[in-house]
Design a protein around this motif. Structure first.
Motif, PDB file in Angstrom:
ATOM      1  N   TYR A  99      39.626  17.936  13.397  1.00  0.00           N
ATOM      2  CA  TYR A  99      40.179  17.658  14.725  1.00  0.00           C
ATOM      3  C   TYR A  99      41.620  17.192  14.535  1.00  0.00           C
ATOM      4  O   TYR A  99      41.880  16.285  13.738  1.00  0.00           O
ATOM      5  CB  TYR A  99      39.373  16.577  15.439  1.00  0.00           C
ATOM      6  CG  TYR A  99      38.023  17.034  15.949  1.00  0.00           C
ATOM      7  CD1 TYR A  99      37.838  17.354  17.288  1.00  0.00           C
ATOM      8  CD2 TYR A  99      36.932  17.148  15.091  1.00  0.00           C
ATOM      9  CE1 TYR A  99      36.592  17.769  17.762  1.00  0.00           C
ATOM     10  CE2 TYR A  99      35.692  17.567  15.545  1.00  0.00           C
ATOM     11  CZ  TYR A  99      35.530  17.877  16.883  1.00  0.00           C
ATOM     12  OH  TYR A  99      34.311  18.300  17.348  1.00  0.00           O
ATOM     13  N   ILE A 156      41.392   9.212  16.526  1.00  0.00           N
ATOM     14  CA  ILE A 156      40.245  10.132  16.552  1.00  0.00           C
ATOM     15  C   ILE A 156      39.220   9.585  15.565  1.00  0.00           C
ATOM     16  O   ILE A 156      39.491   9.481  14.372  1.00  0.00           O
ATOM     17  CB  ILE A 156      40.619  11.574  16.155  1.00  0.00           C
ATOM     18  CG1 ILE A 156      41.783  12.105  16.981  1.00  0.00           C
ATOM     19  CG2 ILE A 156      39.410  12.489  16.318  1.00  0.00           C
ATOM     20  CD1 ILE A 156      42.162  13.541  16.638  1.00  0.00           C
ATOM     21  N   VAL A 164      32.712  12.499  19.119  1.00  0.00           N
ATOM     22  CA  VAL A 164      34.113  12.352  18.737  1.00  0.00           C
ATOM     23  C   VAL A 164      34.815  11.538  19.820  1.00  0.00           C
ATOM     24  O   VAL A 164      34.817  11.911  21.002  1.00  0.00           O
ATOM     25  CB  VAL A 164      34.792  13.723  18.563  1.00  0.00           C
ATOM     26  CG1 VAL A 164      36.272  13.542  18.240  1.00  0.00           C
ATOM     27  CG2 VAL A 164      34.106  14.509  17.445  1.00  0.00           C
ATOM     28  N   ARG A 219      40.203  21.468  17.889  1.00  0.00           N
ATOM     29  CA  ARG A 219      39.084  21.523  16.945  1.00  0.00           C
ATOM     30  C   ARG A 219      39.221  22.829  16.166  1.00  0.00           C
ATOM     31  O   ARG A 219      39.157  23.911  16.746  1.00  0.00           O
ATOM     32  CB  ARG A 219      37.764  21.464  17.700  1.00  0.00           C
ATOM     33  CG  ARG A 219      36.522  21.506  16.826  1.00  0.00           C
ATOM     34  CD  ARG A 219      35.297  21.481  17.720  1.00  0.00           C
ATOM     35  NE  ARG A 219      34.073  21.838  17.016  1.00  0.00           N
ATOM     36  CZ  ARG A 219      33.012  22.368  17.605  1.00  0.00           C
ATOM     37  NH1 ARG A 219      33.029  22.603  18.921  1.00  0.00           N
ATOM     38  NH2 ARG A 219      31.939  22.666  16.905  1.00  0.00           N
ATOM     39  N   GLU A 253      35.027  21.325   9.741  1.00  0.00           N
ATOM     40  CA  GLU A 253      35.891  21.249  10.921  1.00  0.00           C
ATOM     41  C   GLU A 253      36.928  20.137  10.756  1.00  0.00           C
ATOM     42  O   GLU A 253      36.696  19.151  10.052  1.00  0.00           O
ATOM     43  CB  GLU A 253      35.064  20.961  12.183  1.00  0.00           C
ATOM     44  CG  GLU A 253      34.088  22.049  12.554  1.00  0.00           C
ATOM     45  CD  GLU A 253      33.237  21.668  13.750  1.00  0.00           C
ATOM     46  OE1 GLU A 253      32.518  22.545  14.255  1.00  0.00           O
ATOM     47  OE2 GLU A 253      33.276  20.491  14.173  1.00  0.00           O
ATOM     48  N   LYS A 267      39.875  23.627  22.350  1.00  0.00           N
ATOM     49  CA  LYS A 267      41.059  22.839  22.656  1.00  0.00           C
ATOM     50  C   LYS A 267      40.781  21.961  23.866  1.00  0.00           C
ATOM     51  O   LYS A 267      40.269  22.433  24.881  1.00  0.00           O
ATOM     52  CB  LYS A 267      42.274  23.733  22.935  1.00  0.00           C
ATOM     53  CG  LYS A 267      43.538  22.938  23.236  1.00  0.00           C
ATOM     54  CD  LYS A 267      44.736  23.832  23.505  1.00  0.00           C
ATOM     55  CE  LYS A 267      45.975  22.998  23.803  1.00  0.00           C
ATOM     56  NZ  LYS A 267      47.159  23.843  24.103  1.00  0.00           N
ATOM     57  N   HIS A 268      41.113  20.676  23.742  1.00  0.00           N
ATOM     58  CA  HIS A 268      40.960  19.735  24.849  1.00  0.00           C
ATOM     59  C   HIS A 268      42.351  19.316  25.321  1.00  0.00           C
ATOM     60  O   HIS A 268      43.124  18.733  24.550  1.00  0.00           O
ATOM     61  CB  HIS A 268      40.172  18.500  24.410  1.00  0.00           C
ATOM     62  CG  HIS A 268      38.770  18.802  23.968  1.00  0.00           C
ATOM     63  ND1 HIS A 268      37.723  18.932  24.849  1.00  0.00           N
ATOM     64  CD2 HIS A 268      38.248  19.013  22.726  1.00  0.00           C
ATOM     65  CE1 HIS A 268      36.610  19.192  24.175  1.00  0.00           C
ATOM     66  NE2 HIS A 268      36.915  19.251  22.886  1.00  0.00           N
ATOM     67  N   VAL A 317      43.896  17.773  21.904  1.00  0.00           N
ATOM     68  CA  VAL A 317      43.110  17.641  20.676  1.00  0.00           C
ATOM     69  C   VAL A 317      42.572  19.022  20.346  1.00  0.00           C
ATOM     70  O   VAL A 317      41.941  19.673  21.196  1.00  0.00           O
ATOM     71  CB  VAL A 317      41.947  16.645  20.822  1.00  0.00           C
ATOM     72  CG1 VAL A 317      41.057  16.673  19.575  1.00  0.00           C
ATOM     73  CG2 VAL A 317      42.471  15.237  21.039  1.00  0.00           C
TER      74      VAL A 317
END
Length: 644
Positions: free
Chosen positions: A68, A111, A118, A77, A66, A88-89, A75
């Protein structure tokens, strides 16, 4: 000679010729200081952002497959196989903030993996904020204060490092960049800060924790930065590059003296240049730490620039850095060095004697300098402006391990450079379609890919791309430890034990003679390109450049002539066709004693009217061509040659 120059001038005026060559984009033939190859389409776009980003930051979780990616207000992923969005954040600015800039944005700057989660931070409309991303998709991120971790503006200097649940960071408090210090800001250990007089207008470049498997209490955090030079001499460089260290177990001083301040902070000058000539590159730009199980052998690769427009890569070991910190005297301190030695790791730092801490407080700089592995010269000096570096370790077909530097330029190119003993070998250079700035790079050493962040996209570079020609000699000459010649597949492919490879020297004589015989047989069976050419007309021949480290020449019978390089083509100009000019022409390259015919032509007489002039762009030519040379592209070449 004068006649065809005049012809060129006449045609240049008639067709309003505009010179558009960029010689700096194409190395000079035969130069080992330039990239050997310039392959195109080597960067593959794997993800496009919806909007262009001013800043991006990556966290690469190689074991989880993965990555980020942080941008403006988000952010992502992504999985590293297809780079599809897993999660998605959206992290927009919180609350009703008054921003001096419109719109009010939250640029993600940090990050890190912290406490099995995280941890991300951003500018948050000039009021830095941090979030711990939830492990459950139905949960919301938990927020916390981001001051001292994220800068107020993404363009400000900052860095971060997570170590065993503790977060180390450097970020200014306000828009003016004040109080820029390296601190331990969060985690299980005590929050610790710097003493203001230790550094002068610093620019932090990078930091690293170096493990000691059998001695964890003596582990250090190393910080690399440049700071304002105290030497006011007009000829002195404005900056001095440094390495500093603090002990991981440092909890600050006692309640009476240096409480919540580093008690082990010491620094030394990093030297990159030519000491015997007192010529130094003093502006540290980027670093990469290549860890080794023996901490003494951990290597630091550093990019430096100078005020004379040169860039260099210097290499250091942690053992060499420690040697200066442990044995040098302290600059400006003339008394007996107290015991324990200043900078020495003590499990309970609050018990360190006042005399020892006082030396750290007032004289943190070492008198000795940290020289590079090659001491008298940098490992690599270049006119390219490198901005970022990462280093991969590759096991070759001979089972030896080689270090490969991946260097990003300010124009969006990537150079693949082999560390072949004391000398670099510049294997290749990417040729991106645009000159976009590279914002970040991360190495996936398992998949042998480089992940590159651009403002508009994420691209990957396949480090095992082995398109080095159709012969064993071509493959070996590349000196690419990722690639080797397979005698079973009869092609250049990803390195495997038992394949043919000569990484250190690239000597093609290692190739079996039967491969050479097959190559010569194929060349003999290949007919030259035939062209009918009228007497009295100007004409040119061209062949593609297979290697910029090779030397090229044209052969016509027993007559040899050098090539005229124009971008990625090697030309032969015939100002006026005569009977003596007819016959077979071979474009021959030679590299490390290995010669090959790149392409061949057969020019035959034809008594026909002069052909209509057609425009031909050498820049887009992928195949060898022969043309009347009164074309716009060749006018450019001749005029440039004339001016030389």
């Amino acid at each position: 000679m004068e006649m065809f120059i005049l012809v060129y001038i006449c045609f240049a005026v008639k067709f309003n010729l505009v010179l558009s060559l960029s010689p700096e984009d194409y190395p000079t033939l035969g130069s080992k200081k330039a990239p050997r190859l310039l392959p195109k389409n080597i960067l593959k776009t794997v993800f496009d952002y919806q909007e262009a980003q001013n800043y991006t930051v990556f966290l690469y979780k190689q074991d989880h497959g993965e990555v980020y990616a942080g941008g403006t207000n988000f952010v992502l992923r992504l999985n590293t196989t297809s780079f599809q969005i897993i999660e998605k954040h959206d992290l927009n600015t919180t609350g009703s903030l008054e921003c001096e800039e419109d719109p009010c944005q939250n640029v993600i700057t940090v990050i890190e993996e912290l406490n099995d989660g995280v941890f991300v931070c951003g500018t948050n409309g000039h009021r830095p904020q941090c979030w711990t991303l939830p492990s459950s998709p139905n949960s919301s991120p938990q927020s916390s204060d981001g001051s001292e971790i994220s800068p107020v503006l993404y363009s400000q200097n900052f860095l971060s490092l997570a170590v065993e649940g503790d977060l180390y960071a450097a970020a200014p408090f306000d828009r003016n960049g004040r109080s820029l210090q390296f601190r331990r800001t969060a985690g299980r250990r005590t929050r610790v800060s710097m003493y203001n007089n230790w550094v002068s207008e610093p620019t932090f470049i990078g930091s690293s924790w170096v493990k000691r498997e059998n001695d964890p209490d003596n582990e250090k955090i190393y910080v690399f930065f440049r700071e304002k030079n105290s030497d006011t001499n007009p000829e002195a460089d404005h900056w001095i590059s440094r390495v500093a260290r603090v002990c991981k177990v440092d909890e600050g001083g006692s309640k009476r003296f240096f409480q919540n301040m580093w008690t082990t902070f010491i620094k030394a000058r990093l030297v990159c240049g030519f000491p015997e000539e007192s010529l130094y590159l003093n502006r540290l730009q980027d670093i990469y730490v290549l860890h080794d199980r023996n901490w003494n052998n951990t290597r630091v690769y550093a990019i430096f620039t100078s005020n004379w427009n040169s860039t260099a890569v210097c290499i250091y070991t942690i053992g060499m850095i420690e040697d200066v910190f442990e044995k040098s005297t302290f600059k400006g301190y003339n008394k007996t060095i107290p015991t324990p030695r200043p900078g020495h790791c003590i499990k309970n730092s609050r018990t360190i004697p006042l005399a020892t801490v006082s030396v750290v407080k007032d004289h943190p700089e070492m008198a000795g300098w940290v020289h590079s592995v090659h001491y008298n010269t940098p490992f690599y000096v270049s006119s390219y402006n490198y901005t970022k570096i990462t280093v991969d370790q590759v096991r070759g077909a001979d089972n030896s391990v080689y270090n490969v530097l991946l260097l990003a330029t300010d124009s969006g190119k990537i150079h693949k450079v082999l560390e072949a003993g004391p000398k670099p070998v510049i294997i290749l250079e990417t040729q991106p379609l645009s000159r976009s700035t590279i914002l970040s790079i991360k190495l996936d050493s398992k998949k042998r890919k480089l992940v590159v962040g651009f403002p508009d996209s994420i691209k990957t570079m396949d480090l095992q791309r082995c398109e080095y020609g159709s012969s064993c000699q071509d493959c070996v000459l590349a000196q690419d430890p990722y690639c080797s010649w397979s005698t079973d597949m009869f092609q250049c492919t990803a390195s495997a034990l038992g394949n043919i490879q000569n990484v250190m020297t690239g000597n093609p004589n290692i190739c079996p003679s039967r491969d050479s015989k097959l190559r010569h047989r194929r060349e003999a069976q290949t007919s030259p390109f035939a062209h009918n050419v009228s007497l009295g007309v100007p004409f040119y021949l061209s062949c593609p450049v297979d290697s910029y480290h090779a030397e090229y020449r044209w052969k016509n019978g027993h007559h040899h002539s050098p090539c005229l390089q124009m971008r990625s083509q090697c030309l032969h100009l015939i100002p006026n066709m005569t009977q003596d000019d007819y016959g077979t022409y071979e474009c021959e390259s030679q590299e490390q004693g290995y010669s090959k015919v790149v392409t061949a032509y057969l020019l035959k007489a034809q008594d026909i009217p002069e052909p209509r002039m057609e425009e031909h762009s050498l820049n887009n030519a992928s195949q060898p061509v022969a043309r009347p040379w009164l074309t716009l592209g060749l006018l450019s070449a001749a005029l440039q040659l004339w001016h030389l």
